[in-house]
Structure formats: C-alpha cells, structure tokens
Design a protein around this motif. Structure first.
Motif, PDB file in Angstrom:
ATOM      1  N   PRO A 199       9.262  18.742 -12.407  1.00  0.00           N
ATOM      2  CA  PRO A 199       9.984  17.628 -13.034  1.00  0.00           C
ATOM      3  C   PRO A 199       9.542  16.288 -12.467  1.00  0.00           C
ATOM      4  O   PRO A 199       9.304  16.160 -11.258  1.00  0.00           O
ATOM      5  N   THR A 200       9.418  15.297 -13.337  1.00  0.00           N
ATOM      6  CA  THR A 200       9.092  13.928 -12.930  1.00  0.00           C
ATOM      7  C   THR A 200       9.887  12.981 -13.811  1.00  0.00           C
ATOM      8  O   THR A 200      10.483  13.390 -14.812  1.00  0.00           O
ATOM      9  N   PRO A 201       9.882  11.697 -13.469  1.00  0.00           N
ATOM     10  CA  PRO A 201      10.566  10.734 -14.350  1.00  0.00           C
ATOM     11  C   PRO A 201       9.962  10.678 -15.754  1.00  0.00           C
ATOM     12  O   PRO A 201      10.612  10.152 -16.672  1.00  0.00           O
ATOM     13  N   TRP A 202       8.778  11.214 -15.942  1.00  0.00           N
ATOM     14  CA  TRP A 202       8.096  11.151 -17.243  1.00  0.00           C
ATOM     15  C   TRP A 202       8.101  12.485 -17.961  1.00  0.00           C
ATOM     16  O   TRP A 202       7.467  12.656 -18.981  1.00  0.00           O
ATOM     17  N   GLY A 203       8.830  13.463 -17.398  1.00  0.00           N
ATOM     18  CA  GLY A 203       8.912  14.779 -18.003  1.00  0.00           C
ATOM     19  C   GLY A 203       8.209  15.826 -17.147  1.00  0.00           C
ATOM     20  O   GLY A 203       7.514  15.515 -16.182  1.00  0.00           O
ATOM     21  N   ARG A 204       8.410  17.098 -17.514  1.00  0.00           N
ATOM     22  CA  ARG A 204       7.779  18.184 -16.761  1.00  0.00           C
ATOM     23  C   ARG A 204       6.269  18.192 -17.014  1.00  0.00           C
ATOM     24  O   ARG A 204       5.802  17.885 -18.104  1.00  0.00           O
ATOM     25  N   GLY A 205       5.550  18.599 -15.995  1.00  0.00           N
ATOM     26  CA  GLY A 205       4.104  18.675 -16.150  1.00  0.00           C
ATOM     27  C   GLY A 205       3.457  19.072 -14.840  1.00  0.00           C
ATOM     28  O   GLY A 205       4.108  19.583 -13.922  1.00  0.00           O
ATOM     29  N   ARG A 206       2.163  18.827 -14.750  1.00  0.00           N
ATOM     30  CA  ARG A 206       1.414  19.173 -13.540  1.00  0.00           C
ATOM     31  C   ARG A 206       0.373  18.088 -13.261  1.00  0.00           C
ATOM     32  O   ARG A 206      -0.006  17.323 -14.157  1.00  0.00           O
ATOM     33  N   PRO A 207      -0.105  18.027 -12.028  1.00  0.00           N
ATOM     34  CA  PRO A 207      -0.978  16.917 -11.648  1.00  0.00           C
ATOM     35  C   PRO A 207      -2.382  17.028 -12.210  1.00  0.00           C
ATOM     36  O   PRO A 207      -2.891  18.118 -12.471  1.00  0.00           O
ATOM     37  N   GLY A 208      -3.000  15.871 -12.373  1.00  0.00           N
ATOM     38  CA  GLY A 208      -4.425  15.821 -12.641  1.00  0.00           C
ATOM     39  C   GLY A 208      -5.185  16.019 -11.336  1.00  0.00           C
ATOM     40  O   GLY A 208      -4.689  15.712 -10.242  1.00  0.00           O
ATOM     41  N   TRP A 209      -6.396  16.520 -11.446  1.00  0.00           N
ATOM     42  CA  TRP A 209      -7.193  16.887 -10.273  1.00  0.00           C
ATOM     43  C   TRP A 209      -7.409  15.701  -9.317  1.00  0.00           C
ATOM     44  O   TRP A 209      -7.241  15.823  -8.106  1.00  0.00           O
ATOM     45  N   HIS A 210      -7.767  14.550  -9.873  1.00  0.00           N
ATOM     46  CA  HIS A 210      -8.120  13.405  -9.025  1.00  0.00           C
ATOM     47  C   HIS A 210      -6.919  12.907  -8.227  1.00  0.00           C
ATOM     48  O   HIS A 210      -7.045  12.525  -7.063  1.00  0.00           O
ATOM     49  N   LEU A 211      -5.765  12.908  -8.859  1.00  0.00           N
ATOM     50  CA  LEU A 211      -4.554  12.436  -8.204  1.00  0.00           C
ATOM     51  C   LEU A 211      -4.244  13.245  -6.951  1.00  0.00           C
ATOM     52  O   LEU A 211      -3.805  12.709  -5.931  1.00  0.00           O
ATOM     53  N   GLU A 212      -4.490  14.547  -7.010  1.00  0.00           N
ATOM     54  CA  GLU A 212      -4.129  15.441  -5.909  1.00  0.00           C
ATOM     55  C   GLU A 212      -4.759  14.985  -4.589  1.00  0.00           C
ATOM     56  O   GLU A 212      -4.078  14.869  -3.562  1.00  0.00           O
ATOM     57  N   CYS A 213      -6.066  14.745  -4.635  1.00  0.00           N
ATOM     58  CA  CYS A 213      -6.772  14.444  -3.382  1.00  0.00           C
ATOM     59  C   CYS A 213      -6.368  13.085  -2.810  1.00  0.00           C
ATOM     60  O   CYS A 213      -6.248  12.933  -1.594  1.00  0.00           O
ATOM     61  N   SER A 214      -6.179  12.101  -3.661  1.00  0.00           N
ATOM     62  CA  SER A 214      -5.740  10.797  -3.155  1.00  0.00           C
ATOM     63  C   SER A 214      -4.398  10.904  -2.444  1.00  0.00           C
ATOM     64  O   SER A 214      -4.189  10.326  -1.366  1.00  0.00           O
ATOM     65  N   ALA A 215      -3.471  11.655  -3.037  1.00  0.00           N
ATOM     66  CA  ALA A 215      -2.132  11.785  -2.452  1.00  0.00           C
ATOM     67  C   ALA A 215      -2.186  12.549  -1.133  1.00  0.00           C
ATOM     68  O   ALA A 215      -1.525  12.162  -0.154  1.00  0.00           O
ATOM     69  N   MET A 216      -2.972  13.624  -1.077  1.00  0.00           N
ATOM     70  CA  MET A 216      -3.029  14.415   0.151  1.00  0.00           C
ATOM     71  C   MET A 216      -3.793  13.687   1.255  1.00  0.00           C
ATOM     72  O   MET A 216      -3.439  13.778   2.436  1.00  0.00           O
ATOM     73  N   ALA A 217      -4.839  12.951   0.902  1.00  0.00           N
ATOM     74  CA  ALA A 217      -5.576  12.187   1.912  1.00  0.00           C
ATOM     75  C   ALA A 217      -4.664  11.158   2.571  1.00  0.00           C
ATOM     76  O   ALA A 217      -4.664  10.997   3.807  1.00  0.00           O
ATOM     77  N   GLU A 218      -3.879  10.459   1.768  1.00  0.00           N
ATOM     78  CA  GLU A 218      -2.986   9.453   2.339  1.00  0.00           C
ATOM     79  C   GLU A 218      -1.893  10.102   3.184  1.00  0.00           C
ATOM     80  O   GLU A 218      -1.524   9.588   4.242  1.00  0.00           O
ATOM     81  N   ARG A 219      -1.391  11.244   2.734  1.00  0.00           N
ATOM     82  CA  ARG A 219      -0.327  11.922   3.472  1.00  0.00           C
ATOM     83  C   ARG A 219      -0.777  12.287   4.893  1.00  0.00           C
ATOM     84  O   ARG A 219      -0.038  12.107   5.859  1.00  0.00           O
ATOM     85  N   TYR A 220      -2.013  12.790   5.028  1.00  0.00           N
ATOM     86  CA  TYR A 220      -2.450  13.317   6.322  1.00  0.00           C
ATOM     87  C   TYR A 220      -3.302  12.343   7.135  1.00  0.00           C
ATOM     88  O   TYR A 220      -3.365  12.459   8.360  1.00  0.00           O
ATOM     89  N   LEU A 221      -3.955  11.394   6.472  1.00  0.00           N
ATOM     90  CA  LEU A 221      -4.860  10.496   7.191  1.00  0.00           C
ATOM     91  C   LEU A 221      -4.464   9.032   7.092  1.00  0.00           C
ATOM     92  O   LEU A 221      -5.081   8.178   7.734  1.00  0.00           O
ATOM     93  N   GLY A 222      -3.465   8.725   6.271  1.00  0.00           N
ATOM     94  CA  GLY A 222      -3.048   7.340   6.121  1.00  0.00           C
ATOM     95  C   GLY A 222      -3.838   6.624   5.036  1.00  0.00           C
ATOM     96  O   GLY A 222      -4.691   7.203   4.370  1.00  0.00           O
ATOM     97  N   PRO A 223      -3.575   5.328   4.847  1.00  0.00           N
ATOM     98  CA  PRO A 223      -4.210   4.581   3.756  1.00  0.00           C
ATOM     99  C   PRO A 223      -5.691   4.300   3.976  1.00  0.00           C
ATOM    100  O   PRO A 223      -6.378   3.901   3.038  1.00  0.00           O
ATOM    101  N   GLU A 224      -6.195   4.507   5.209  1.00  0.00           N
ATOM    102  CA  GLU A 224      -7.604   4.254   5.480  1.00  0.00           C
ATOM    103  C   GLU A 224      -8.100   5.295   6.480  1.00  0.00           C
ATOM    104  O   GLU A 224      -7.441   5.567   7.480  1.00  0.00           O
ATOM    105  N   PHE A 225      -9.257   5.888   6.204  1.00  0.00           N
ATOM    106  CA  PHE A 225      -9.814   6.887   7.111  1.00  0.00           C
ATOM    107  C   PHE A 225     -11.336   6.767   7.105  1.00  0.00           C
ATOM    108  O   PHE A 225     -11.917   5.988   6.347  1.00  0.00           O
ATOM    109  N   ASP A 226     -11.984   7.548   7.948  1.00  0.00           N
ATOM    110  CA  ASP A 226     -13.408   7.328   8.204  1.00  0.00           C
ATOM    111  C   ASP A 226     -14.328   7.874   7.120  1.00  0.00           C
ATOM    112  O   ASP A 226     -15.069   7.124   6.488  1.00  0.00           O
ATOM    113  N   ILE A 227     -14.306   9.181   6.910  1.00  0.00           N
ATOM    114  CA  ILE A 227     -15.322   9.840   6.065  1.00  0.00           C
ATOM    115  C   ILE A 227     -14.657  10.664   4.984  1.00  0.00           C
ATOM    116  O   ILE A 227     -13.729  11.439   5.251  1.00  0.00           O
ATOM    117  N   HIS A 228     -15.135  10.499   3.774  1.00  0.00           N
ATOM    118  CA  HIS A 228     -14.752  11.389   2.676  1.00  0.00           C
ATOM    119  C   HIS A 228     -16.005  12.163   2.289  1.00  0.00           C
ATOM    120  O   HIS A 228     -17.063  11.592   2.059  1.00  0.00           O
TER     121      HIS A 228
END
Length: 467
Positions: A199-228
């Motif tokens: 569930p989301t404010p825009w209805g039920r669904g699932r994430p797009g591939w690109h969104l996943e990595c951006s969200a997880m990178a920020e969660r574990y490494l913060g808004p800026e990190f060394d190497i992708h």
C-alpha cells in the motif's frame, strides 16, 4: 600509495580519495534473483571483492560494502507463475543459489545485503520527496520520474536527452508526460499476486527497479558515498536513473562509478535470455572453485572475458603452478608463518586501476624465483618468496592455504577429508615400515580410486585431489 580508478562518470582515471579518512563505502548492484547464477553474474561481485580486499590490505581502509538483492521484479513474477510456485519462494530459492555461488568462489559476504522487499517504506519516502520537488508525478497508481525536470539527466553516460529512446517499462506509453520518463512505482495489475504489492498513498503496487537501489544506498550509506559499482550493462538505464532520482532530491550520491565488463560466450554477452549461460554450479564440476576464481580475476576488470573451456583449463593450469610452489615451500617451512611483504610491483599494478593482469604476472615471477631458491637450497630466499607470494595472493583471494579453498570451500568438510586421508596415509606408512608393500600399495590404489593423488617426498607423503 595512490589508488587510481577508472571512473565511468568522468570517463577518465582518477585518484581515489575516500570521503572519510580511514573509511571507504561501496554500493554494488546485486542480482535479480530470477534464476541460478552463471559466471557472468558473479564476475561483478568478484571484481568488487578484490577491490574491497585491496582497499583494506593495500590502503588500510575500513570498508563498508552494500550489495543488494532484487527480490521483486517482472521476471521473477513471470518465472514463478511459469513454475507454479509463489513468487517469494522462487526468489528465495534463487537467492540461496546466488549465495552458494558467492561462497564457493570465496567472495566475502558484504557488510549489508538488503532485500528490496524489506525497504518499501524507504522507497515510498524517496518518491514523496521527488513528487514534492516536482521531479515525479502519479498516474492511476503508477509513479514516474520526469526526466525533463532534471537537466543533468544523461550525465553519467554522456548522452543527450533528445537522443534517448523511450523507457521500456509500461505497456501504455500514453500514460507518461514524456516517453523517456521511467517508472518509480508500478500499480498492481489484475492477475498479479496480491502479495506482490504494497500500500502507498498512490495505491497498491510494487517498486520500479531503479528506485530500489537509490533507496537502499541512502539507507545504509547515507546521501553521499564513495564508489558505486556493477556490470557494464547497468550503466544505462539503471545507474543513469539511480543517479538522476537521487541527485534530484539533493543527494550527492556516488563519487566514483566503476563498471566491470561482461563475460561472453560465442561473442555475445552471457545472459539467460540468450540461453548461452555457464552456471557456476556446472563450471565448478570441471575446475576447482579456486581455479574458476583465478580465471575470472586474472583479466582486467574492464576487459571482456570470452568464455571457453580451453581458456578455463589454461587458467587452472596457471594457478596450479602457483599452488605447487606454495605446497613445496610449505612442506619445508611450515604453514604457520605470517604473510610476508608484497612485491612493490604488485602494489603498483593494483594501484593502477586494479591491474590484476600485471599483478598476477608479478606473482608468477615470484613463484619462479622461489622455486629456483628451493632447488638450490637457499632456504632464506625461498621462505621470503613464500611469504611474499601468499601476501599477494591474499589480496586476490587466491591463497592456496586459505581454509576456504580446501574441499571446495567447506572448512568442516575439509577438516574431515584431511583427517581421513591422513589416517589412510598413516596405515600405508605402517605397512611400509613392516615391509608389507602389497598392503601399502593397496592403500595408495584405494585413495587413487577416490581421486586422491599421493606423492612421496623427502618430507613425507603429500596428497591432493586429482584434477
């Protein structure tokens, strides 16, 4: 030492300077667990395992490595439906297969290994920030990134927006403001499992591939990190889209982009869709896991590997020459000594954009020198060579004395195997001592039938598994 890395974003070799003194942070795109991994899949994990080891051993950095698991995806849903199993069960079975492949090749576990399905809340928050900033819009439950809202789009790969093809992530492109806009969130569709939606404010669904990595990178490494890092095929659209959505909300994101090249078969990129795969589980039946690691680590990470059995066997023979010296020297000096000092030329090669071909050439030169020293009885020089060779191999994850390589990577099995073989060899030695040579030969023949090759040396019998 000054490490130089080829930065894909800058399209140039840059001196690597971590954001935080004494620490380095890396995010590597893991696998979409739609099926068991082939050697092309695991090459990226191996490349960044070597880079991680070099940052630690060569530069003394404390490395935080994040490698995600994409466990929700169109292909996963399709494969699960085709096999009549729950999508999450299909994903987990193949995630375990990937972990086995990493383990068998001596690829160390990452610091964190998040699953996409465990971070939907992070993704929803990131989408809301994009919507609030005017970089995204919702249409009937779908959410899209507005590429025209971000003037830097295309900067990673050096492409102009006007030259790009439409994003291939929806059936009805008319839903988008611009055909090049890409999906951040996909609305739940009829026929898809209800469990594959959130569930989301825009209805039920699932994430797009690109969104996943951006969200997880920020969660574990913060808004800026060394190497992708990741495979060359991820540069566009995946990494381009990651960078766009993260920088659109104000994150600096990755400072260096490092991409490894493909493993090809018959001149084509190894992929499941082409059917030209070499599964890790199958390849390690033809060579030992450590020999496969040597095969994949020897070429430069930015060079393409054309997979052939001939090249694989040639690499295996090359590794066995190194291993033979280590075994000879260990029999003379023991295996308890500390790792020695690496050759300066090895360090220079590794600092030059992770130059493993030149680094391995230094290892072979040291092996030749060590063998010569052993032959002439120069114990001091031979023992020094042993320490140096092992120190260099340790960086590459190829030290033959590492317990990970005994019995295919299972340390407990290795201990049991060694104990049983040693017991048989003791029985053989006892038979020889009482001059019962028939019994001694019978023990040796029985071991040979099991694939254990015994060599008598001045220091006593030595055994190894048959090639």
């Amino acid at each position: 030492m000054s490490l130089r890395l080829y930065d894909t974003a800058a399209r140039a070799v840059r001196d690597f300077t971590p954001l935080r003194a004494g620490q380095a942070s890396m995010y590597v795109c893991g696998l979409t667990v739609q099926g068991p991994p082939h050697i092309g899949h695991v090459r990226a994990a191996l490349v960044f395992d070597v880079l991680r080891r070099w940052l630690e051993r060569g530069h003394g950095l404390d490395v935080t490595l994040v490698r995600n698991v994409t466990d929700i995806d169109d292909k996963i849903l399709a494969k699960a439906a085709e096999h009549g199993v729950p999508w999450w069960g299909w994903a987990y079975e193949n995630e375990r297969a990937c972990t086995r492949a990493y383990d068998v090749l001596g690829i160390r576990p990452p610091t964190y290994e998040p699953r996409a399905t465990g971070h939907v809340t992070d993704m929803v928050e990131l989408m809301q920030r994009l919507l609030d900033g005017g970089h995204a819009y919702a249409v009937d439950g779908d959410v899209y990134f507005d590429v025209r809202s971000f003037p830097e789009y295309g900067a990673l790969t050096g492409q102009k927006l006007a030259d790009l093809q439409p994003a291939d992530d929806v059936v009805d492109a008319a839903r988008k403001r611009d055909p090049r806009d890409f999906a951040l969130w996909k609305a739940h569709k009829d026929g898809e499992p209800e469990t594959a939606s959130w569930p989301t404010p825009w209805g039920r669904g699932r994430p797009g591939w690109h969104l996943e990595c951006s969200a997880m990178a920020e969660r574990y490494l913060g808004p800026e990190f060394d190497i992708h890092g990741g495979g060359l095929d991820l540069r566009f659209p995946h990494h381009e889209n990651e960078q766009a959505q993260s920088r659109a909300v104000g994150d600096a994101f990755a400072q260096y982009w490092v991409h490894n090249s493909w493993v090809t078969l018959g001149g084509e990129k190894m992929s499941k869709s082409l059917g030209n795969t070499a599964l890790v589980d199958e390849v390690v039946k033809r060579v030992r896991p450590v020999e496969l690691r040597y095969y994949l680590a020897s070429p430069h990470y930015r060079s393409t590997i054309e997979f052939t059995d001939e090249a694989l066997q040639e690499a295996a023979a090359g590794y066995r020459r190194i291993e033979s010296f280590v075994q000879r020297a260990t029999e003379r000096f023991g295996a308890d000594g500390d790792l020695g000092t690496r050759e300066a030329a090895f360090d220079e090669a590794m600092d030059d954009d992770l130059g493993t071909p030149a680094a391995i050439a230094v290892v072979h030169a040291a092996v030749r020198s060590g063998n010569t020293a052993l032959d002439r009885g120069d114990d001091a020089e031979a023992e020094k060579a042993l320490g140096s060779v092992r120190a260099m191999l340790d960086v590459l994850g190829l030290d033959p004395l590492d317990p990970a390589w005994a019995a295919g990577g299972d340390e407990k099995l290795a201990d049991v195997t060694d104990g049983l073989v040693q017991l048989a060899l003791e029985q053989r030695q006892a038979a020889r001592a009482r001059k019962d040579f028939a019994a001694a030969d019978a023990v040796r023949d029985q071991l040979a039938a099991l694939g254990v090759v015994v060599e008598d040396t001045p220091q006593g019998p030595r055994w190894e598994l048959a090639r």
